[in-house]
Every structure is written in structure tokens, then in C-alpha cells.
Design a protein around this motif. Structure first.
Motif: not given
Length: 526
Positions: A116-132
Motif C-alpha cells: 500500500d502507498p502508505i508503506w512505500s517510501w518510493e511513493k511518499r517522503e513521510q514514513p510512519v512514526h506512530m500507530l494508534i
């Protein structure tokens, strides 16, 4: 030996499988922290709402929702955790799941380019930092809790950003990942999209607060009768919680200072898409020539019939169906208001048959294949391979590989003949050592079969069997035959990939004490 834990300091998802408390719905929300100070303020504002592990006692005491929080390594770094503490975390956690893709067999169809795009750093520059993670009794209650969290995050004025990029039916920019039990006639059922009964047994460790009988099938095997408490012992606390002794009576590798680590743990989050059409097509094709038909073949894949009855105890479909009918009737009777003690005892006895077994009388895999899914992820002492007293402890080879499993299915199968759509399982695996527990199981037992004398054969259900073409792949499974008989083993060839990776990462679940330290910016490794 008993262990007393401060369950008020431990986050609730570590010691509670929320689905067992009437929470069939969940929402997983991910954030990027732009400003450390703003992130710390959000954490402090949320701490009073975090669900701890203290027992709820009665049904009336169960809250409408639960809320829990965890962080990636990059998230802790952005929150200002000191370098000395960061460098004391295990390497696999600091590297993150994506960097470990070759170890995890997250290649080919499972490669990050397909996530999914949220996990694909090639498609975004903002990695996941926190999960609620929000679990609840229904979507409306979860939405109410989610809006409260959104209001707190909004006060950061952009310092904390909710990330989009979850894949749905017709889009890939959803703002959160939903989880839901499957429903039949309006009621939640413990099933997943391939039709198997799921979540049958629960891993049991010292001090968890679960009922002692949970140790049957959920603890570690002894030399006793597996259908009694004498056949099981609780796993050591340190296999699942930092700051406590593990099965080696040592303290697992943990970050500094001790207050940051103690009562915390690591979580593996994986979104797994299920190729339902491919699975059904393979069962229909190969099951047509398999003795017992496709249902028997499906049972051999997992080690349980799709109704949940274990193969090692119930070798025929008729046996399994008769048992489950009896079990369900006893369960319904025991749960009625005013049920007698005899009714409750009868249900408890049948429940033991569902979970209280090992493979000591089936070491050759005649009933339950040695490569079946439940046998690969939890061998129950069977890796002694015929030497029932090879070790002082029968589970010496696998007790240190046990994992707590959380999560829920997601999505809906609209066409059971197709792989298209957005449906699968959100798997959340908790362990004190990602490397020794999850990564070992994933690499050595799921992606490789040598410990089971199966060479490089993969787990039939979770294995990455290569690219699927016309419901065919490159995997195989040997289904053993009785060596004393005249029938040959059955070979499942050209096995396709049934489950594909869609994203995830490694998270640290701090204790409530550690959350306060992080929020205050008071982590001091010296």
C-alpha cells in the motif's frame, strides 16, 4: 513459580486479545511526526485514554472502545529519544521491516513495490512514526473515539500529521486501515476469508492475568497429558515483555534506561492480502484427486478442519463435524443465563479437545502433515523427531519462538472466484525479540522447511510460492502417508501464493510509564 505483573502499567493489547471481549471492529491510524515537541504534547494528551492491561472483571466493566499506541524506530528518533537509548534498541527494530525484506521473503509478489502507498517510501517522503489502534464494539463507537483523537492531533497545528495511503476497493488513499471480524446473519464469527475458524488458542505466559486453563494448548508442553493442566506450563514472561526473565532465565535485549524498556514489547504489523479465488481454484483442482476431497486437503494445509477441529485428534471430516456440533451446542448452553455448573464443565471439557493436543503420537505427520501451517508456527514439542525425551523440556526447540497474535480480518470477499478486491488479515505479532521470535519463524519455518525435514518447502498457506499465473505457482507440499501402509505420499505441486504482503513495519509498544517519559522528553539513558 509465579510472576506478579503491574498490569496497570502494561498496554492492554499486550495481555488482552480484544476480540474475546466483544470487540469485533478495529481502526488502525498512522501518523508522521514533523515536530518532536508537538508529538510529545500529543502523547501526553492521549496517555489518560490509553487502555491498560488491568482485568475488567465483569462484562459491565468492559469499555466501549480501547486505545493503544506504538512507535517505529524513526518515530522514537523524531520524538527526541536520546541517541544512546536509540542505539541500544535491537538492530532489526532500528532497520525496520522493509530493510529486512530479503530475510522475511518479502520479495517478488511480496516486495515493497506492491505494498500500500502508505508503506512505500518510493511513493511518499513521510514514513510512519506512530500507530494508534482503536478496537471497539461497533463502528459508531470507534468513530466517536477516532474523532476525539483527531481533535487532540489537530491541536499540534501540523506538528503531527495523519497519513493517508491505505488501499481500499477503488482507491489507495484511505486515511486509516479498518479491521473487522467476519459477520454471518449479523453476528461476528471467528472466521477468516479462506473459511477457516481462527483465533482458537491464545498464547499464555506468566502474569498475563488470563485464566489458568488458558495454559492448555496456549502454554509450553510438558511430559504430562496434553488434555490436562499437567501437560502444560505458562511460558516465561520475558518472552513477551521486556524487563522480565525469558525461557533461558535471562533478560531479553532491551533499550536503555530500564524504565523505557520494562513492561514494553515489540510488535510486527503486517497487512496480508488473501487470494481467495486462487485458493478456491487450487482446492477444487487438486482436491478432486485427493483422498477425502477438497475439505480434507484444506485441513491438511492448516492442520485443522475449516470448522476448527484439529486433525491430530479428529482425522476424518465426519469426526470433526460431529465434534464441532457437540462443542457449539455445549458452548451455547454454557453461556445461557443460569447455566448449571455441569453445563459449564461439559463445555470446558470439549474446549480442551479443541486446543489440548500435541503431535507426540503423530511425529511422522500421518494425521497432521509435518508441513501443515499450525505445526510450522507452533510445533508443540514435535521437533524432537521421535525422541520423546531428547530434551529435559519437550519444547526446548520451539518455546523461544512463541508469539502473541493480535489483529483482525479486513475487507469483504465479493467474488470468491477472483483474487481482486481488498480483503485479507491484519496480523499484529507481539514478542520481546523480533529477531529470535518473529523473524526466525518467518524465515526458518514459514519460508524454509529444513527444521521439519522438508528442505526448502514453504508454509502452504503463508509461503511465498512465486508469481501466480492461472492459479498456479512454484510451491509444493508433501502430505505424508502412513509408512506402515501401502499408499504413497501425496504431492501438491505447482502450489500458488495464497497470501500476499501489502505492507507493515516494526513497532515498539511502551509501558504507560515509558509513554510518560517519552511525552515529557525525560528519557535519560545515563
Amino acid at each position: 513459580m509465579s510472576t506478579t505483573l503491574d498490569l496497570y502499567d502494561i498496554q492492554g493489547d499486550v495481555v488482552k486479545a480484544y476480540g474475546r471481549f466483544g470487540f469485533p471492529k478495529a481502526r488502525y491510524v498512522f501518523y508522521h511526526i514533523h515536530k518532536g515537541a508537538a508529538g510529545r504534547d500529543v502523547i501526553k494528551a492521549l496517555i489518560p485514554t490509553i487502555t491498560n492491561g488491568a482485568p475488567w472483571g465483569t462484562a459491565a466493566a468492559i469499555p466501549p472502545t480501547s486505545t493503544n499506541m506504538s512507535f517505529t524506530y524513526e518515530g522514537l528518533k523524531q520524538l527526541g529519544v536520546p541517541d544512546l537509548s536509540l542505539h541500544s534498541f535491537p538492530d532489526e527494530f532500528s532497520m525496520g521491516m522493509k530493510a529486512r525484506r530479503d530475510i522475511l521473503d518479502d520479495t517478488g509478489v511480496n516486495a515493497p513495490k506492491n505494498w500500500d502507498p502508505i508503506w512505500s517510501w518510493e511513493k511518499r517522503e513521510q514514513p510512519v512514526h506512530m500507530l494508534i489502534a482503536i478496537n471497539g464494539k461497533n463502528v459508531e463507537l470507534i468513530e466517536k473515539r477516532y474523532r476525539e483523537i483527531c481533535a487532540i492531533v489537530a491541536q499540534s497545528q501540523g506538528g503531527v500529521e495523519q497519513l493517508i495511503g491505505h488501499r481500499g476497493e477503488d482507491r489507495d488513499d484511505l486515511p486509516y486501515q479498518e479491521g473487522t471480524a467476519l459477520f454471518v446473519n449479523g453476528q461476528p464469527v471467528p472466521k477468516e476469508h479462506f473459511g477457516y475458524t481462527d483465533g482458537i488458542s491464545e498464547t499464555y505466559f506468566r502474569g498475563s492475568g488470563a485464566k489458568p486453563e488458558t495454559a492448555i494448548g496456549g502454554g509450553k508442553p510438558t511430559r504430562g497429558d496434553p488434555s490436562t493442566l499437567a501437560g502444560w506450563e505458562p511460558l516465561e514472561t520475558g518472552e513477551f515483555l521486556l524487563g522480565h526473565k525469558d525461557e533461558a532465565f535471562e533478560y531479553p535485549l532491551a533499550p536503555m534506561p530500564s524504565l523505557l524498556a520494562r513492561n514494553g514489547t515489540f510488535m510486527v504489523y503486517r497487512k496480508l492480502h488473501q487470494n481467495v479465488g486462487t485458493f478456491n481454484a487450487f482446492l477444487n483442482r487438486v482436491g478432486a484427486t485427493f483422498p477425502g476431497g477438497k475439505e480434507a486437503l484444506a485441513a491438511k494445509f492448516v492442520g485443522r478442519w475449516r470448522n476448527g477441529a484439529p486433525l491430530t485428534t479428529f482425522p476424518t471430516e465426519a469426526d470433526a463435524n460431529k465434534f464441532i456440533a457437540e462443542y457449539m451446542a455445549a458452548q451455547a448452553k454454557a453461556r445461557q443465563p443460569g447455566a448449571s455448573q455441569a453445563d459449564r464443565d461439559r463445555y470446558a471439557q470439549l474446549r480442551i479437545k479443541l486446543v489440548g493436543f500435541n503431535f507426540n503420537d503423530d511425529l511422522e505427520g500421518v494425521r497432521c502433515p509435518t508441513g501443515a501451517h499450525i505445526r510450522r508456527v507452533n510445533p508443540r514439542g514435535s521437533l524432537e523427531f521421535g525422541h520423546k525425551k531428547a530434551f529435559e523440556t519437550p519444547g526446548a526447540l520451539d518455546n523461544r519462538r512463541r508469539i502473541l497474535r493480535r489483529g483482525l480480518p479486513y475487507g469483504e470477499v465479493k467474488d470468491p472466484s477472483s483474487d481482486d478486491g481488498n480483503h485479507g488479515i491484519i496480523v499484529m505479532l507481539l514478542n520481546a525479540s523480533i529477531k529470535r521470535q518473529f523473524e526466525f519463524v518467518q524465515q526458518q519455518w514459514i519460508a524454509y522447511g529444513n527444521d521439519f525435514k522438508l528442505a526448502n518447502d514453504k508454509d502452504p498457506i503463508l509461503g511465498n510460492h512465486g508469481h501466480v499465473v492461472d492459479h498456479s505457482g512454484a510451491g509444493r507440499m508433501i502430505i505424508q502417508a502412513d509408512p506402515r501402509g501401502d499408499k504413497p505420499p501425496f504431492l501438491c505441486g505447482k502450489m500458488p501464493t495464497f497470501v500476499e504482503m501489502r505492507g507493515g513495519d516494526y513497532f515498539f509498544i511502551p509501558s504507560l510509564t515509558a509513554l510518560q517519559l517519552i511525552g515529557d522528553g525525560a528519557v535519560d539513558p545515563t
